[in-house]
Design a protein around this motif. Structure first.
Motif: not given
Length: 729
Positions: A221-238
Motif C-alpha cells: 500500500v505504501v508503494s501505491w500511496n507514494t506514487l499517488i501522492a507524487g502524482c497529486a503533488e505534481n498536478g497530475m490529478y487524473g
DNA sequence: TCCCTTCAAC
C-alpha cells in the motif's frame, strides 16, 4: 528500574530483546553496567538501543568512542540522524560507512534515500540510486518505496510558471467500480494534458517514479500511496485518481494516507460533493479522527467556501495538532473571517500548541486585510523571537502585510533583507509598489526579478499590469501583456484582462476597453465590467455607461456598486429623473447602499468613522479641527470640488457634505490624537473622492504630516501637498 | 519507507 547489579546473563537477554528497554534512564543504566563488565563491547551494544529510543546525542557519543564500527552501529546512527531531521549528517555518515568498507543493506538505504529527498539533492540521490542497483537492493520493497519517494520529492518544484486547467464539477463523470462502490466513483477525473515546459518537466520526472514502480516485483500500500501522492503533488490529478482505482484492482484498500493525498485534489477543483463522499468513506472506516485526514477535510471544505463544515471537522478532532490548527485558521482567513482567524490563532497559543512557521503566513493576511499594523508588528516580533524570520514564506507574508498595512518602506526593508527571495516574495514586493506607487519602482523591480530570479509567473504579471494600470502606462502594459504569452507561454487569465481593461478605461480609451472586454478569451465577470463603468463615470460617457451597466445587470441583477455608479452618473449629468428611477429600483430589490466608512489606528486601537456620523466622543474637536484646516486650506488656494456630491442640493450644502466624508473625519481625528510629525494611516472602504484627495494634499502640507490612505484600490501617500498616485487613480 | 497544512491575485 533495573537492579543495581545485573548478571551477565540478564545483560545478554536485555541486549537480545532491546525493545524491553523503553526509558532513557534504563538505557543509561544498562550502558553503565555494560561498560563495567565488558567495556570493549559496550558501545557497539548500546548504540542500537539509544537509536531506537531516539537518543541521538547518546548514540553518537557512543559511536565516536568506537575504534571499529560494526554494520549495526553504522545503520543505527544513520537512521537515527535521519529521523531527527539531520539529513546532512545522515548522508555524510553513509558516505563514511561506505568508505570504511562496510557494506550497506536494505535496512539503511531507505533512510539515506529519505535524507537525499529531504535535501533535494538530485546528484546525490542518483548516485545512491546507482548504488541501490549495483548492490542488488533494488528488489527490496522498502528501498524501492523510498527510492520512489525520493524521485517524487526531486521533481522540479522550483518553477512557478505552472497553471493548471481547473474544471468544474460537471466535468466529473462517475464510473462504477466493483470493489469500492461509490467511493471509487469519486475517482474519475479527466485532466487536460500538461501544457507548458514546466508541466512536461514534472511529467518526465514522475516517469522516473513510475519506472521504479513498474519494475517492482512486490508492491504494498505504501508503494501505491507514494506514487499517488507524487502524482497529486505534481498536478497530475487524473493519474492520481486513476491509480486509486487501479490499486483497488490490486486488492489493496485505500488507507488514511491515500485519502489525505487525494482530498486536496477535490479542494483544488472545488468539488465539495466528491470531497464529501470521501469524508463519508473516512467516517465509515474510522479515519475521521485522524489528524491528517482531518486537516485535509478542513482544507477541502474551506476551499469550497464551506468553513462551517471545516469548523465541525475541527471541533470533532480529539487532538488537533499544529497543522489542524493552521488549517482552520487559514480556512477562516481565506474565507474573509479575519477576526475569527485571529481569535483562533490566540486560542491555539492558549492551548499551548506551538505555531508552526506556516501559521504565520496563514494569519498575516488577516492583518493585511484588517490593516491592523500593530497586530502585524506583534506577529513580526513573535516571528523574530521564534527564529522564523529567515523562512521565505513568512518573510513574503511580512512583505505583503507591511505593504498592505501602508508601510511600504518596512516592506521593502524586509524584502531586501531576505537571503533568497522566491517568486512569491518578488511578486508581493512588486504588488506592494504597484499599490503604493510610484510605478517606476515596480517596473524596476520586475526587471531585477527577471535578471535575478528567472521566469516571472502569472501572478507576477498580474502585479506588473496592476502597476501599469495604476500609473496609466498604456504602452508598457501592452508590452508586458503581449510578452507574457509570447515569451513566457502564460495564457492570460481574468486578472490580467481585468488589469488591462481597467487601464484602458482609466486612460479614457473607453471604446477600446469595451472591445477588449468583449473579445477576451475568458468570460468577463461583473467586476471587470464594473471597472469600465467607473471609467465611464470619470470620462462622462453616459451612452457607453448604459451599455456596460446592462451587461452587469445581466450577470448580477443586484450588483450594488453598479447601481450606485450608474445613479451617480445620471446625477452628475443632471439627469435626476433617471437617477431617481434607479434608486427606486434599488429600493424595490431590497438593496441598501453601503455606507462610506474609514478607519484610523491610534495607539493600537482602531477607530471607525461613518460619513456624517456625529457619534464619536470627540466629534466636536474633530469638527473644530476641520474648520481650522478649511480656513488655512482656502488661504493656500484650495477650491472645493463639489462634483462628487451628487445630490440635488445647494452649493453651500455641498461644501458641508464634503467635510463630513468619513476619511476627512478619520484624518482629523488622527491629527489631533497624535504628536506632531506622526504618520497618519487611514483605511477607507470605498474609493477616495476627488475633493478629499485634494483636501488631504493641502492638509498634509499644513500640518507637516505624512498621511497614508488605503482605499479599495490602492494606497495614497500624501506628503508636502503631493500624492504618490500622481493624481491618477 | 509513504500521507496533511502555507505565500503572491484589478
Amino acid at each position: 528500574m533495573l537492579p543495581t547489579s545485573t548478571s551477565t546473563a540478564v545483560l545478554k537477554s536485555l541486549l537480545h530483546n532491546p525493545s524491553s528497554i523503553r526509558k532513557k534512564s534504563h538505557a543509561q543504566q544498562l550502558h553503565a553496567q555494560l561498560l563495567k563488565c565488558c567495556p570493549a563491547a559496550a558501545a557497539a551494544a548500546i548504540i542500537p538501543i539509544y537509536s531506537a529510543l531516539g537518543l541521538l546525542h547518546e548514540a553518537l557519543h557512543a559511536f565516536t568512542s568506537l575504534p571499529s564500527r560494526p554494520p549495526l552501529a553504522w545503520k543505527s546512527v544513520i537512521r537515527c540522524s535521519a529521523s531527527h531531521g539531520l539529513f546532512h549528517r545522515s548522508v555524510s555518515l553513509f558516505v563514511q560507512m561506505r568508505a570504511s568498507g562496510t557494506p550497506p543493506d536494505g535496512d539503511v538505504l531507505p533512510s539515506v534515500l529519505k535524507s537525499c529527498a529531504a535535501l533535494r539533492d538530485s546528484k546525490l540521490g542518483e548516485s545512491i540510486h546507482g548504488y541501490v542497483v549495483r548492490s542488488g537492493s533494488g528488489s527490496d520493497l522498502f528501498t524501492a518505496n523510498a527510492l520512489m519517494n525520493m524521485y517524487c520529492k526531486l521533481v522540479d518544484s522550483n518553477n512557478g510558471a505552472v497553471s493548471y486547467t481547473r474544471m468544474s464539477s460537471r466535468d466529473f463523470d462517475g464510473r462504477n467500480s466493483r470493489k469500492f462502490g461509490s467511493f471509487a466513483d469519486s475517482f474519475h477525473l479527466e485532466c487536460k494534458p500538461a501544457k507548458n515546459d514546466a508541466d512536461f518537466d514534472r511529467v518526465a520526472s514522475i516517469e522516473k517514479v513510475r519506472k521504479v514502480f513498474d519494475e517492482m516485483t512486490e508492491r504494498d500500500v505504501v508503494s501505491w500511496n507514494t506514487l499517488i501522492a507524487g502524482c497529486a503533488e505534481n498536478g497530475m490529478y487524473g493519474d492520481a485518481l486513476e491509480m486509486v482505482r487501479e490499486m483497488g484492482l490490486d486488492a489493496l484498500k485505500p488507507d488514511s494516507f491515500t485519502l489525505s493525498s487525494v482530498l486536496p485534489i477535490f479542494a483544488e477543483f472545488v468539488d465539495v460533493r466528491k470531497g464529501m463522499e470521501i469524508h463519508g468513506f473516512a467516517i465509515r472506516h474510522m479515519f475521521d479522527s485522524d489528524v491528517f485526514i482531518g486537516s485535509s477535510l478542513i482544507h477541502m471544505y474551506a476551499k469550497c467556501t464551506r468553513v462551517e463544515y471545516s469548523r465541525r471537522v475541527f471541533d470533532l478532532l480529539p487532538k488537533p495538532d499544529a497543522i489542524s490548527w493552521n488549517s482552520i485558521i487559514a480556512g477562516s482567513v481565506q474565507n474573509g473571517m479575519f477576526d475569527e482567524g485571529l481569535r483562533l490563532f490566540r486560542q491555539m497559543l492558549h492551548a499551548k500548541v506551538k505555531p508552526m512557521p506556516v501559521a504565520f503566513s496563514s494569519i498575516m493576511p488577516a492583518c493585511s486585510h484588517l490593516t491592523t499594523l500593530h497586530l502585524g508588528k506583534q506577529l513580526h516580533g513573535y516571528v523574530i523571537r521564534g527564529g522564523f524570520d529567515s523562512n521565505v514564506f513568512i518573510a513574503s507574508s511580512l512583505v505583503d502585510m507591511y505593504a498592505k498595512c501602508g508601510n511600504i518602506r518596512v516592506a521593502r526593508q524586509v524584502f531586501e533583507g531576505m537571503q533568497s527571495p522566491d517568486m512569491v516574495s518578488w511578486t508581493a514586493m512588486i504588488m506592494g509598489h504597484a499599490l503604493h506607487g510610484p510605478a517606476e519602482e515596480a517596473l524596476a523591480l520586475f526587471q531585477r526579478m527577471e535578471e535575478e530570479n528567472g521566469k516571472p509567473n502569472y501572478v507576477a504579471f498580474v502585479a506588473i499590469l496592476t502597476a501599469c494600470s495604476h500609473a496609466g502606462l498604456v504602452d508598457e502594459a501592452w508590452k508586458y501583456f503581449n510578452s507574457m504569452s509570447k515569451d513566457y507561454g502564460i495564457i492570460p487569465c481574468l486578472e490580467h484582462y481585468a488589469a488591462v481593461a481597467d487601464l484602458l478605461g482609466r486612460a479614457g480609451k473607453l471604446e477600446e476597453a469595451y472591445d477588449f472586454i468583449s473579445t477576451m478569451h475568458v468570460k468577463p465577470t461583473a467586476s471587470v465590467w464594473s471597472t469600465l463603468l467607473g471609467a465611464c463615470r470619470v470620462h462622462k460617457n453616459i451612452k457607453l455607461a448604459e451599455k456596460v451597466a446592462e451587461k452587469i445587470f445581466e450577470l448580477e441583477p443586484k450588483n450594488m456598486g453598479a447601481h450606485v455608479l450608474m445613479s451617480n452618473i445620471y446625477s452628475a449629468a443632471g439627469k435626476w429623473k433617471e437617477a431617481a428611477k434607479l434608486r427606486m429600483a434599488m429600493k424595490d430589490k431590497g438593496m441598501r447602499k453601503q455606507p462610506a466608512c474609514s478607519w484610523v489606528e491610534i495607539k493600537n486601537k482602531v477607530h471607525a468613522f461613518v460619513a456624517h456620523d456625529k457619534s464619536h466622543p470627540f466629534y466636536d474637536k474633530i469638527s473644530e479641527a476641520l474648520e481650522v484646516f478649511s480656513e488655512q486650506m482656502e488661504r493656500e488656494g484650495y477650491v472645493p470640488n463639489t462634483e462628487d456630491v451628487l445630490h440635488d442640493i445647494e452649493e453651500e450644502q455641498k461644501r458641508y457634505a464634503l467635510c463630513g466624508h468619513s476619511e476627512r473625519l478619520a484624518i482629523a481625528f488622527g491629527i489631533i490624537s497624535t504628536p506632531p510629525g506622526t504618520t497618519i494611516r487611514v483605511t477607507k472602504n470605498l474609493r477616495v473622492c476627488v475633493d478629499c484627495h485634494t483636501a488631504t494634499k493641502f492638509i498634509s502640507k499644513i500640518v507637516g504630516r505624512e498621511i497614508v490612505v488605503r482605499d479599495v484600490n490602492r494606497f495614497h501617500h500624501f506628503k508636502d501637498g503631493m500624492c504618490s498616485c500622481g493624481d491618477y487613480w
